[in-house]
Design a protein around this motif. Structure first.
Motif, PDB file in Angstrom:
ATOM      1  N   ALA A 115      27.690  49.640  52.797  1.00  0.00           N
ATOM      2  CA  ALA A 115      27.488  49.813  51.354  1.00  0.00           C
ATOM      3  C   ALA A 115      28.583  49.076  50.593  1.00  0.00           C
ATOM      4  O   ALA A 115      29.180  49.596  49.656  1.00  0.00           O
ATOM      5  CB  ALA A 115      27.485  51.300  51.001  1.00  0.00           C
ATOM      6  N   ASP A 116      28.841  47.830  51.019  1.00  0.00           N
ATOM      7  CA  ASP A 116      29.921  47.052  50.432  1.00  0.00           C
ATOM      8  C   ASP A 116      29.474  46.181  49.269  1.00  0.00           C
ATOM      9  O   ASP A 116      30.317  45.557  48.615  1.00  0.00           O
ATOM     10  CB  ASP A 116      30.569  46.147  51.493  1.00  0.00           C
TER      11      ASP A 116
ATOM     12  N   LYS B  69      33.923  52.055  45.230  1.00  0.00           N
ATOM     13  CA  LYS B  69      34.602  52.628  46.397  1.00  0.00           C
ATOM     14  C   LYS B  69      34.056  54.020  46.703  1.00  0.00           C
ATOM     15  O   LYS B  69      33.819  54.363  47.868  1.00  0.00           O
ATOM     16  CB  LYS B  69      36.105  52.684  46.139  1.00  0.00           C
ATOM     17  N   ASP B  70      33.874  54.825  45.663  1.00  0.00           N
ATOM     18  CA  ASP B  70      33.320  56.170  45.862  1.00  0.00           C
ATOM     19  C   ASP B  70      31.895  56.090  46.408  1.00  0.00           C
ATOM     20  O   ASP B  70      31.511  56.867  47.288  1.00  0.00           O
ATOM     21  CB  ASP B  70      33.317  56.949  44.540  1.00  0.00           C
ATOM     22  N   TYR B  71      31.119  55.150  45.877  1.00  0.00           N
ATOM     23  CA  TYR B  71      29.731  54.981  46.339  1.00  0.00           C
ATOM     24  C   TYR B  71      29.701  54.623  47.824  1.00  0.00           C
ATOM     25  O   TYR B  71      28.911  55.170  48.594  1.00  0.00           O
ATOM     26  CB  TYR B  71      29.049  53.891  45.514  1.00  0.00           C
ATOM     27  N   ARG B  72      30.576  53.712  48.226  1.00  0.00           N
ATOM     28  CA  ARG B  72      30.633  53.322  49.636  1.00  0.00           C
ATOM     29  C   ARG B  72      31.017  54.500  50.522  1.00  0.00           C
ATOM     30  O   ARG B  72      30.447  54.691  51.606  1.00  0.00           O
ATOM     31  CB  ARG B  72      31.640  52.181  49.815  1.00  0.00           C
TER      32      ARG B  72
ATOM     33  N   ASP C 174      23.745  60.591  41.990  1.00  0.00           N
ATOM     34  CA  ASP C 174      23.346  59.213  42.277  1.00  0.00           C
ATOM     35  C   ASP C 174      24.311  58.244  41.596  1.00  0.00           C
ATOM     36  O   ASP C 174      24.223  58.003  40.397  1.00  0.00           O
ATOM     37  CB  ASP C 174      21.920  58.965  41.796  1.00  0.00           C
ATOM     38  N   GLY C 175      25.249  57.711  42.370  1.00  0.00           N
ATOM     39  CA  GLY C 175      26.243  56.810  41.801  1.00  0.00           C
ATOM     40  C   GLY C 175      25.727  55.405  41.571  1.00  0.00           C
ATOM     41  O   GLY C 175      26.327  54.630  40.832  1.00  0.00           O
TER      42      GLY C 175
ATOM     43  N   THR D   4      36.003  67.437  49.683  1.00  0.00           N
ATOM     44  CA  THR D   4      36.653  66.253  49.113  1.00  0.00           C
ATOM     45  C   THR D   4      35.711  65.556  48.131  1.00  0.00           C
ATOM     46  O   THR D   4      34.623  66.049  47.842  1.00  0.00           O
ATOM     47  CB  THR D   4      37.054  65.277  50.233  1.00  0.00           C
ATOM     48  N   ASN D   5      36.127  64.380  47.668  1.00  0.00           N
ATOM     49  CA  ASN D   5      35.342  63.668  46.650  1.00  0.00           C
ATOM     50  C   ASN D   5      34.151  62.919  47.209  1.00  0.00           C
ATOM     51  O   ASN D   5      33.225  62.589  46.465  1.00  0.00           O
ATOM     52  CB  ASN D   5      36.236  62.672  45.884  1.00  0.00           C
ATOM     53  N   THR D   6      34.175  62.609  48.508  1.00  0.00           N
ATOM     54  CA  THR D   6      33.091  61.807  49.086  1.00  0.00           C
ATOM     55  C   THR D   6      32.646  62.384  50.429  1.00  0.00           C
ATOM     56  O   THR D   6      33.355  63.172  51.049  1.00  0.00           O
ATOM     57  CB  THR D   6      33.537  60.347  49.299  1.00  0.00           C
ATOM     58  N   LYS D   7      31.478  61.933  50.877  1.00  0.00           N
ATOM     59  CA  LYS D   7      30.923  62.410  52.137  1.00  0.00           C
ATOM     60  C   LYS D   7      31.760  61.962  53.326  1.00  0.00           C
ATOM     61  O   LYS D   7      32.042  62.740  54.244  1.00  0.00           O
ATOM     62  CB  LYS D   7      29.489  61.905  52.307  1.00  0.00           C
TER      63      LYS D   7
END
Length: 322
Positions: A209-210, A198-201, A143-144, A41-44
């Motif tokens: 990570a808000d 949102k992706d970074y969080r 690294d976002g 997917t796009n995120t962890k």
């Protein structure tokens, strides 16, 4: 033809999944590769959640399949009844993401006409290998945070420019329409920043990570206030000395507008401006009264604009304290 990072990770994880499943002597090793393809997917966090939900989904599917195949036998009718029971239950327990994958694995029970621990273990190993490799591939993400900081700098520069122009065009009417366009452009940048945030969080597996998402939400609210201020700024027609203090406020805010500015100094200055207006002579005509009211409303909106940042800074300090 452009090949993205997600495509590369999908291809690598699927290949390695099949190799591992084959080396372990598992039945249907290609299924591990397909599961891996569906699990990148796009995120962890989404990869981790997808993997966990699919394992739970397979456990539920295996239980229902065991009941259906044991009672009716290993045939198409039993598989159809399994689907009638499994799909609504999977949706009920929020495991719908695993319906297709789990059902494909259940067909292996049907083909083998076997529900022994060995074949069940085979299917769970296929699932674990597939989702595990997908998660492993997703541990690497660009690294976002650097991109977020760059967006912050762009957005703050745009705010500074708008505030400076508002100060310059206050009490003028020929050059203000383009400021609405700049606010619209600013809103699009903020929206993009919110999406990155949102992706970074979602790519932070541990801890909160808000911050960046809260930051862009705060700037979005400030941009909304700016647009309200511009609507009033269009209507103001007073003597220059009547808005001189507000012009200075806007200019000073533009000069000090930054991520680490908590806005308290500006709020103190706003109080001084209120006091100054209270000391001025009262309006003598209806027109003067209406214009003075517009100025006062503009100042109130500007105070709300600064308070949004002050509240944000206070909330962040409280989070850090805890």
């Amino acid at each position: 033809m452009k090949i993205g990072l997600r495509t590369i990770k999908t291809a690598i994880s699927a290949t390695i999944s099949i190799i591992i499943a084959s080396s372990l002597g598992l039945l249907y090793p290609t299924s591990a590769g397909i599961i891996s393809v569906l699990s990148v997917t796009n995120t962890k966090k989404t990869s981790l959640k997808t993997g966990m939900y699919r394992l739970f989904s397979l456990a539920l599917a295996t239980l229902i399949a065991f009941i259906c195949f044991s009672i009716i036998g290993f045939n198409a009718v039993a598989f159809g009844i399994y689907l009638l029971l499994f799909i609504p239950l999977a949706v009920r327990f929020r495991l719908s993401d695993g319906i297709v994958v789990s059902s494909v694995l259940v067909t292996h029970y049907l083909v083998e006409k076997d529900l022994s621990w060995q074949i069940i273990g085979n299917e769970f190993l296929l699932m674990i290998i597939g989702v595990g490799l997908a998660l492993l591939m997703n541990l690497y993400m660009p690294d976002g945070e650097k991109r977020l900081k760059e967006d912050q700098e762009i957005i703050e520069a745009m705010f500074r420019k708008i505030l400076n122009n508002m100060a310059a065009y206050l009490n003028q009417h020929s050059k203000e329409r383009h400021l609405f366009e700049r606010c619209t452009e600013l809103r699009s940048f903020i929206r993009r920043g919110e999406n990155w945030a949102k992706d970074y969080r979602e790519n932070q597996l541990f801890g909160s990570a808000d911050y960046y998402l809260d930051y862009f939400n705060m700037r979005r609210m400030q941009n909304n206030i700016l647009q309200d201020m511009l609507r009033i700024l269009e209507k103001i027609v007073v003597e220059p000395e009547q808005v001189e203090n507000i012009q200075k406020l806007l200019q000073h805010t533009a000069e000090t507008f930054a991520e680490n500015n908590d806005g308290q100094e500006i709020l103190d200055e706003i109080i001084d401006v209120y006091e100054d207006y209270r000391k001025k002579n009262l309006p003598q005509t209806r027109e003067e009264f209406e214009n003075r009211a517009q100025v006062f409303q503009l100042l109130q909106l500007f105070q709300a604009f600064i308070e949004i940042k002050a509240d944000f800074a206070k909330a962040q300090q409280e989070k850090e304290a805890h």
